[in-house]
Scaffold this active site. Structure first.
Site, PDB file in Angstrom:
ATOM      1  N   GLY A   8       8.390  -5.404  -4.363  1.00 32.79           N
ATOM      2  CA  GLY A   8       7.779  -5.364  -3.035  1.00 32.79           C
ATOM      3  C   GLY A   8       8.285  -6.480  -2.138  1.00 32.79           C
ATOM      4  N   GLY A  11       7.841  -6.954   1.899  1.00 34.17           N
ATOM      5  CA  GLY A  11       6.522  -7.085   2.524  1.00 34.17           C
ATOM      6  C   GLY A  11       6.307  -8.468   3.127  1.00 34.17           C
ATOM      7  CG  ASP A  34      10.008  -3.139  -1.159  1.00 34.15           C
ATOM      8  OD1 ASP A  34       9.488  -4.053  -0.487  1.00 34.15           O
ATOM      9  OD2 ASP A  34       9.394  -2.084  -1.460  1.00 34.15           O
ATOM     10  CB  ILE A  35      10.359   1.986  -2.302  1.00 34.07           C
ATOM     11  CG1 ILE A  35       9.238   1.498  -1.399  1.00 34.07           C
ATOM     12  CG2 ILE A  35       9.852   2.180  -3.715  1.00 34.07           C
ATOM     13  CD1 ILE A  35       8.058   2.461  -1.342  1.00 34.07           C
ATOM     14  CG  ASP A  50       8.544   4.079  -7.109  1.00 32.41           C
ATOM     15  OD1 ASP A  50       8.546   5.274  -6.766  1.00 32.41           O
ATOM     16  OD2 ASP A  50       7.504   3.413  -7.321  1.00 32.41           O
ATOM     17  CE1 TYR A 140      -6.370  -6.046  -0.826  1.00 31.96           C
ATOM     18  CE2 TYR A 140      -4.546  -4.820  -1.769  1.00 31.96           C
ATOM     19  CZ  TYR A 140      -5.066  -5.999  -1.248  1.00 31.96           C
ATOM     20  OH  TYR A 140      -4.277  -7.116  -1.155  1.00 31.96           O
TER      21      TYR A 140
HETATM   22  C1  AKB Z   1      -5.607  -7.127   3.382  1.00 35.44           C
HETATM   23  O1  AKB Z   1      -6.161  -7.367   4.462  1.00 35.44           O
HETATM   24  O2  AKB Z   1      -5.636  -6.021   2.829  1.00 35.44           O
HETATM   25  C2  AKB Z   1      -4.876  -8.260   2.669  1.00 35.44           C
HETATM   26  C3  AKB Z   1      -5.805  -8.985   1.775  1.00 35.44           C
HETATM   27  C4  AKB Z   1      -6.894  -9.814   2.326  1.00 35.44           C
HETATM   28  O3  AKB Z   1      -5.670  -8.913   0.549  1.00 35.44           O
HETATM   29  N1  AKB Z   1      -4.309  -9.150   3.665  1.00 35.44           N
END
Ligand code: AKB
Length: 325
Positions: A8, A11, A34-35, A50, A140
């Site tokens: 990655g 990023g 990265d991809i 990947d 996430y």
């Molecule tokens: C996000 O906002 O998703 C990231 C984080 C706080 O992990 N910057």
């Protein structure tokens, strides 16, 4: 001699980590993967990779004799809430693939960013401690808790040293705003420098912990180089530098751009932000491996504006030269 693979790498973190690792270890020790790749020309080897393809990761580690990995490849919070299945596959399976491949080929260290997203609404929001409960309400955050648990398992079971820290929002100028909930801050700066008004997707009084990218990069290098015996946690260290709300950031930026204005139109990202801490207790990172943020909020605002103005002028110059070769 180290050979560091960064996943990655295009990023937000990777774009500033690559030059820091090249300065420290030399360009032949750094492999960016990265991809897709941005047009930034880092003078290091680049490999399309990947992280959802375990065999491809194994091939790169074996063929390049990789000794250490910075695993940055992930889908950030806002995109992850829009595409939860894909986010689990990339963030969850991707991290598992990296750890499996690293264990198979005896990689020494894997450094992985965790996030304030591991915390949820069941704890107090101020000065959250590393061992406070982690009950995220976002996909996430779930993938980051999974990564932290995998770090514990692969370190204790296979002896690879998986390390990391929970990052707050990171403010930087090398990459455009990513799909992070905290990236409204970067976007607000960019709109102000381009003399455009900004529509903020969070409420004006939404506090979030943040830090400036040099302190984030310094923290990653410090935990990478830390003695194993000094680490009491794997990826559970908290790091941060300051907290602000969108309206507080707007007031600071407006001092430089008096005509700049912001409207607030909260969207689905408001719920994500409200589930996160307002501030973190990061003393364990200071004690165990020397975390030491140098940039205050005022330093950050000033440095961001100086550099975004520089980049804007460089881009204007390129446009002029393109139109009048
Ligand atoms: C996000 O906002 O998703 C990231 C984080 C706080 O992990 N910057």
């Amino acid at each position: 001699m180290v050979t560091i693979l960064i996943t990655g790498s295009s990023g937000q973190i990777g774009s500033d980590l690559i030059p820091a690792l090249v300065r420290k270890y030399g360009k032949s020790s750094v492999i960016a993967s990265d991809i897709t790749f941005s047009d930034r020309d880092y003078d290091v080897e680049k490999i399309r990779l990947d992280v959802t393809k375990k065999e491809d990761i194994e091939t790169v580690i074996k063929e390049k004799s990789v000794t250490d990995i910075f695993h940055l490849g992930a889908i950030l919070s806002a995109s992850a809430e829009k595409h939860p299945y894909e986010a689990f596959f990339v963030n969850g399976n991707g991290t598992l693939n990296v750890m499996e491949a690293a264990a198979k080929y005896s990689v020494n260290r894997i450094i992985i960013p965790s996030s304030i997203a591991v915390f949820g609404n069941d704890i107090a929001k101020e000065r959250v401690k590393p061992m406070d409960s982690t009950h995220p309400t976002t996909m996430y955050g779930i993938t980051k808790v999974l990564s932290e648990l995998l770090a514990q398992y692969y370190t204790s079971t296979y002896g690879i040293s998986v390390r990391g820290m929970r990052f707050p929002g990171i403010i930087s100028y090398e990459t455009p705003p990513m799909a992070g909930t905290t990236d409204y801050a970067v976007d607000m700066f960019i709109h102000a420098v381009n003399h455009e008004n900004y529509k903020c997707y969070l409420k004006p009084d939404t506090p979030l912990p943040m830090m400036y990218f040099p302190d984030a990069i310094d923290a990653l290098v410090k935990i990478f180089e830390a003695e194993e015996r000094s680490l009491r946690y794997r990826m559970e260290y908290n790091v941060s530098a300051f907290t602000f709300t969108p309206s507080e950031l707007y007031s600071l930026i407006k001092e430089y751009y008096p005509d700049f204005s912001v409207e607030y139109e909260p969207d689905y990202r408001q719920n994500i932000a409200e589930s996160w801490p307002h501030s973190l207790d990061y003393f364990d990172a200071v004690k165990d491996w020397g975390y030491s943020p140098r940039f205050s909020l005022n330093d950050t605002v000033k440095d961001m504006i100086v550099n975004l103005e520089r980049i804007r002028k460089e881009n204007d110059m390129k446009k002029t030269l393109t139109q009048n070769p």
